[in-house]
Write a protein that holds these residues in place. Structure first.
Motif, PDB file in Angstrom:
ATOM      1  N   MET A   1       0.953  -1.170  -0.168  1.00  0.00           N
ATOM      2  CA  MET A   1       0.032   0.093  -0.073  1.00  0.00           C
ATOM      3  C   MET A   1       0.945   1.079  -0.025  1.00  0.00           C
ATOM      4  O   MET A   1       1.485   1.624   1.083  1.00  0.00           O
ATOM      5  CB  MET A   1      -0.854   0.051   1.174  1.00  0.00           C
ATOM      6  N   ASN A   2       0.977   1.798  -0.994  1.00  0.00           N
ATOM      7  CA  ASN A   2       1.821   3.174  -1.197  1.00  0.00           C
ATOM      8  C   ASN A   2       0.916   4.109  -0.913  1.00  0.00           C
ATOM      9  O   ASN A   2       0.043   4.523  -1.990  1.00  0.00           O
ATOM     10  CB  ASN A   2       2.455   3.151  -2.780  1.00  0.00           C
ATOM     11  N   GLN A   3       0.975   5.025   0.028  1.00  0.00           N
ATOM     12  CA  GLN A   3       0.266   6.236   0.233  1.00  0.00           C
ATOM     13  C   GLN A   3       1.193   7.392   0.394  1.00  0.00           C
ATOM     14  O   GLN A   3       2.269   7.191   0.885  1.00  0.00           O
ATOM     15  CB  GLN A   3      -0.560   6.070   1.645  1.00  0.00           C
ATOM     16  N   ARG A   4       0.825   8.407  -0.023  1.00  0.00           N
ATOM     17  CA  ARG A   4       1.658   9.758  -0.303  1.00  0.00           C
ATOM     18  C   ARG A   4       1.304  10.660   0.982  1.00  0.00           C
ATOM     19  O   ARG A   4      -0.013  10.602   1.119  1.00  0.00           O
ATOM     20  CB  ARG A   4       1.315  10.706  -1.428  1.00  0.00           C
ATOM     21  N   MET A   5       2.358  10.848   1.810  1.00  0.00           N
ATOM     22  CA  MET A   5       2.176  11.737   3.013  1.00  0.00           C
ATOM     23  C   MET A   5       1.868  13.221   2.353  1.00  0.00           C
ATOM     24  O   MET A   5       2.775  13.672   1.771  1.00  0.00           O
ATOM     25  CB  MET A   5       3.031  11.679   4.073  1.00  0.00           C
ATOM     26  N   ARG A   6       0.950  13.889   2.811  1.00  0.00           N
ATOM     27  CA  ARG A   6       0.875  15.221   2.507  1.00  0.00           C
ATOM     28  C   ARG A   6       0.964  15.878   3.927  1.00  0.00           C
ATOM     29  O   ARG A   6       0.308  15.894   4.842  1.00  0.00           O
ATOM     30  CB  ARG A   6      -0.622  15.433   2.042  1.00  0.00           C
ATOM     31  N   LEU A   7       1.956  16.990   3.780  1.00  0.00           N
ATOM     32  CA  LEU A   7       2.469  17.703   4.737  1.00  0.00           C
ATOM     33  C   LEU A   7       1.762  19.223   4.787  1.00  0.00           C
ATOM     34  O   LEU A   7       1.490  19.712   3.736  1.00  0.00           O
ATOM     35  CB  LEU A   7       3.857  17.987   4.901  1.00  0.00           C
ATOM     36  N   LYS A   8       1.233  19.363   5.747  1.00  0.00           N
ATOM     37  CA  LYS A   8       0.262  20.546   6.213  1.00  0.00           C
ATOM     38  C   LYS A   8       1.209  21.813   6.755  1.00  0.00           C
ATOM     39  O   LYS A   8       1.337  21.530   7.896  1.00  0.00           O
ATOM     40  CB  LYS A   8      -0.831  20.357   6.512  1.00  0.00           C
ATOM     41  N   PRO A   9       1.476  23.006   6.118  1.00  0.00           N
ATOM     42  CA  PRO A   9       2.085  23.796   6.816  1.00  0.00           C
ATOM     43  C   PRO A   9       1.351  24.386   7.718  1.00  0.00           C
ATOM     44  O   PRO A   9      -0.184  24.828   7.787  1.00  0.00           O
ATOM     45  CB  PRO A   9       2.556  25.068   5.718  1.00  0.00           C
ATOM     46  N   LEU A  10       1.738  24.730   9.020  1.00  0.00           N
ATOM     47  CA  LEU A  10       0.981  25.558  10.231  1.00  0.00           C
ATOM     48  C   LEU A  10       1.136  26.886  10.044  1.00  0.00           C
ATOM     49  O   LEU A  10       0.089  27.536  10.776  1.00  0.00           O
ATOM     50  CB  LEU A  10       1.581  24.796  11.322  1.00  0.00           C
ATOM     51  N   PHE A  11       1.930  27.555   9.208  1.00  0.00           N
ATOM     52  CA  PHE A  11       2.269  28.964   9.297  1.00  0.00           C
ATOM     53  C   PHE A  11       2.913  29.231   7.860  1.00  0.00           C
ATOM     54  O   PHE A  11       3.600  28.453   7.316  1.00  0.00           O
ATOM     55  CB  PHE A  11       2.764  29.641  10.750  1.00  0.00           C
ATOM     56  N   HIS A  12       2.923  30.507   7.680  1.00  0.00           N
ATOM     57  CA  HIS A  12       3.613  30.969   6.583  1.00  0.00           C
ATOM     58  C   HIS A  12       4.835  31.621   7.131  1.00  0.00           C
ATOM     59  O   HIS A  12       4.968  32.235   7.806  1.00  0.00           O
ATOM     60  CB  HIS A  12       2.937  32.290   5.736  1.00  0.00           C
ATOM     61  N   PRO A  13       6.112  31.152   6.437  1.00  0.00           N
ATOM     62  CA  PRO A  13       7.398  31.561   6.911  1.00  0.00           C
ATOM     63  C   PRO A  13       8.011  32.874   6.690  1.00  0.00           C
ATOM     64  O   PRO A  13       8.786  33.069   7.110  1.00  0.00           O
ATOM     65  CB  PRO A  13       8.336  30.278   6.456  1.00  0.00           C
ATOM     66  N   LEU A  38      10.886  22.765   5.244  1.00  0.00           N
ATOM     67  CA  LEU A  38       9.504  21.739   5.393  1.00  0.00           C
ATOM     68  C   LEU A  38       9.328  21.363   6.951  1.00  0.00           C
ATOM     69  O   LEU A  38       8.235  21.289   7.503  1.00  0.00           O
ATOM     70  CB  LEU A  38       9.449  20.780   4.481  1.00  0.00           C
ATOM     71  N   ARG A  39      10.205  20.769   7.509  1.00  0.00           N
ATOM     72  CA  ARG A  39      10.171  20.280   8.901  1.00  0.00           C
ATOM     73  C   ARG A  39       9.583  21.370   9.965  1.00  0.00           C
ATOM     74  O   ARG A  39       8.595  21.220  10.613  1.00  0.00           O
ATOM     75  CB  ARG A  39      11.297  19.709   9.511  1.00  0.00           C
ATOM     76  N   HIS A  40      10.214  22.447   9.600  1.00  0.00           N
ATOM     77  CA  HIS A  40       9.912  23.770  10.497  1.00  0.00           C
ATOM     78  C   HIS A  40       8.348  23.954  10.148  1.00  0.00           C
ATOM     79  O   HIS A  40       7.704  24.027  11.314  1.00  0.00           O
ATOM     80  CB  HIS A  40      10.759  24.833  10.372  1.00  0.00           C
ATOM     81  N   VAL A  41       8.035  24.311   9.160  1.00  0.00           N
ATOM     82  CA  VAL A  41       6.662  25.059   9.091  1.00  0.00           C
ATOM     83  C   VAL A  41       5.537  23.950   9.343  1.00  0.00           C
ATOM     84  O   VAL A  41       4.422  24.385   9.457  1.00  0.00           O
ATOM     85  CB  VAL A  41       6.607  25.571   7.473  1.00  0.00           C
ATOM     86  N   THR A  42       5.782  22.814   9.241  1.00  0.00           N
ATOM     87  CA  THR A  42       5.025  21.731   9.629  1.00  0.00           C
ATOM     88  C   THR A  42       4.725  21.043  10.897  1.00  0.00           C
ATOM     89  O   THR A  42       4.230  20.359  11.297  1.00  0.00           O
ATOM     90  CB  THR A  42       5.102  20.072   8.625  1.00  0.00           C
ATOM     91  N   GLY A 120      14.822  17.736  -3.642  1.00  0.00           N
ATOM     92  CA  GLY A 120      15.066  16.688  -2.532  1.00  0.00           C
ATOM     93  C   GLY A 120      14.207  16.822  -1.362  1.00  0.00           C
ATOM     94  O   GLY A 120      13.434  17.815  -1.293  1.00  0.00           O
ATOM     95  N   ASN A 121      13.660  15.845  -0.907  1.00  0.00           N
ATOM     96  CA  ASN A 121      12.709  15.726   0.206  1.00  0.00           C
ATOM     97  C   ASN A 121      13.220  14.646   1.205  1.00  0.00           C
ATOM     98  O   ASN A 121      12.239  14.134   1.896  1.00  0.00           O
ATOM     99  CB  ASN A 121      11.361  15.232  -0.146  1.00  0.00           C
ATOM    100  N   SER A 122      14.525  14.490   1.262  1.00  0.00           N
ATOM    101  CA  SER A 122      14.947  13.555   2.407  1.00  0.00           C
ATOM    102  C   SER A 122      14.822  13.961   3.811  1.00  0.00           C
ATOM    103  O   SER A 122      14.719  15.284   4.003  1.00  0.00           O
ATOM    104  CB  SER A 122      16.297  13.121   2.036  1.00  0.00           C
ATOM    105  N   GLN A 123      14.601  13.043   4.443  1.00  0.00           N
ATOM    106  CA  GLN A 123      14.616  13.437   6.108  1.00  0.00           C
ATOM    107  C   GLN A 123      15.771  12.822   6.758  1.00  0.00           C
ATOM    108  O   GLN A 123      16.634  12.123   6.117  1.00  0.00           O
ATOM    109  CB  GLN A 123      13.613  12.699   6.787  1.00  0.00           C
ATOM    110  N   TRP A 124      16.233  13.387   7.745  1.00  0.00           N
ATOM    111  CA  TRP A 124      17.627  12.871   8.254  1.00  0.00           C
ATOM    112  C   TRP A 124      17.123  12.594   9.752  1.00  0.00           C
ATOM    113  O   TRP A 124      16.197  13.188  10.385  1.00  0.00           O
ATOM    114  CB  TRP A 124      18.771  13.410   8.256  1.00  0.00           C
ATOM    115  N   PRO A 125      18.035  11.836  10.524  1.00  0.00           N
ATOM    116  CA  PRO A 125      17.434  11.126  11.857  1.00  0.00           C
ATOM    117  C   PRO A 125      17.916  12.522  12.811  1.00  0.00           C
ATOM    118  O   PRO A 125      18.851  13.090  12.585  1.00  0.00           O
ATOM    119  CB  PRO A 125      18.373  10.203  12.254  1.00  0.00           C
ATOM    120  N   CYS A 126      17.033  12.784  13.824  1.00  0.00           N
ATOM    121  CA  CYS A 126      17.538  13.905  14.807  1.00  0.00           C
ATOM    122  C   CYS A 126      17.396  13.431  16.056  1.00  0.00           C
ATOM    123  O   CYS A 126      16.611  12.494  16.684  1.00  0.00           O
ATOM    124  CB  CYS A 126      16.264  14.889  14.673  1.00  0.00           C
TER     125      CYS A 126
END
Length: 126
Positions: A1-13, A38-42, A120-126
């Motif tokens: 099951m391939n589902q795309r995750m849609r990120l919703k911004p919480l504010f305008h940067p 993207l990580r920040h605004v979501t 690019g849209n990669s994530q990295w571990p934090c």
């Protein structure tokens, strides 16, 4: 099951700014600048304290400054700061000299670059 995750911004940067040393560090670590923004605004605040996390969640609704902190693979920390009025978001290394946030027409902003568009849209571990 391939589902795309849609990120919703919480504010305008607002205007996106990055220091030259931060840009170089992100590139050296293979982290696309856009993924930091993207990580920040979501609402992924990274490694901020629990108190700062709660403050950010409140600040979205009442219009206060927002802070995210992310650790890069090489151990450096990146701060992402959105001003209270959402006029600009600055991406800088924790070790970068603080610069007074000012409108672009003032001389103090010359050390800051507008955020480049990088693929690019990669994530990295934090």
């Amino acid at each position: 099951m391939n589902q795309r995750m849609r990120l919703k911004p919480l504010f305008h940067p607002g205007r996106l700014l990055i220091t030259p040393t931060t840009l170089a560090s992100l590139r050296a670590n293979g982290i696309p600048v856009i993924s930091v923004a993207l990580r920040h605004v979501t609402g992924d605040w990274g490694i901020v304290s629990g108190e700062d996390r709660e403050q950010n969640d409140i600040s979205i609704n009442v219009g206060l400054r927002l802070l995210s902190i992310y650790r890069l693979p090489d151990g450096e920390k990146v701060w992402v700061i959105t001003e209270w009025d959402r006029s600009q978001t600055t991406i800088q290394l924790a070790d970068d000299t603080p610069v007074r946030h000012a409108p672009a027409r003032q001389a103090g902003v010359r050390n800051w670059r507008p955020l480049p568009s990088l693929p690019g849209n990669s994530q990295w571990p934090c």
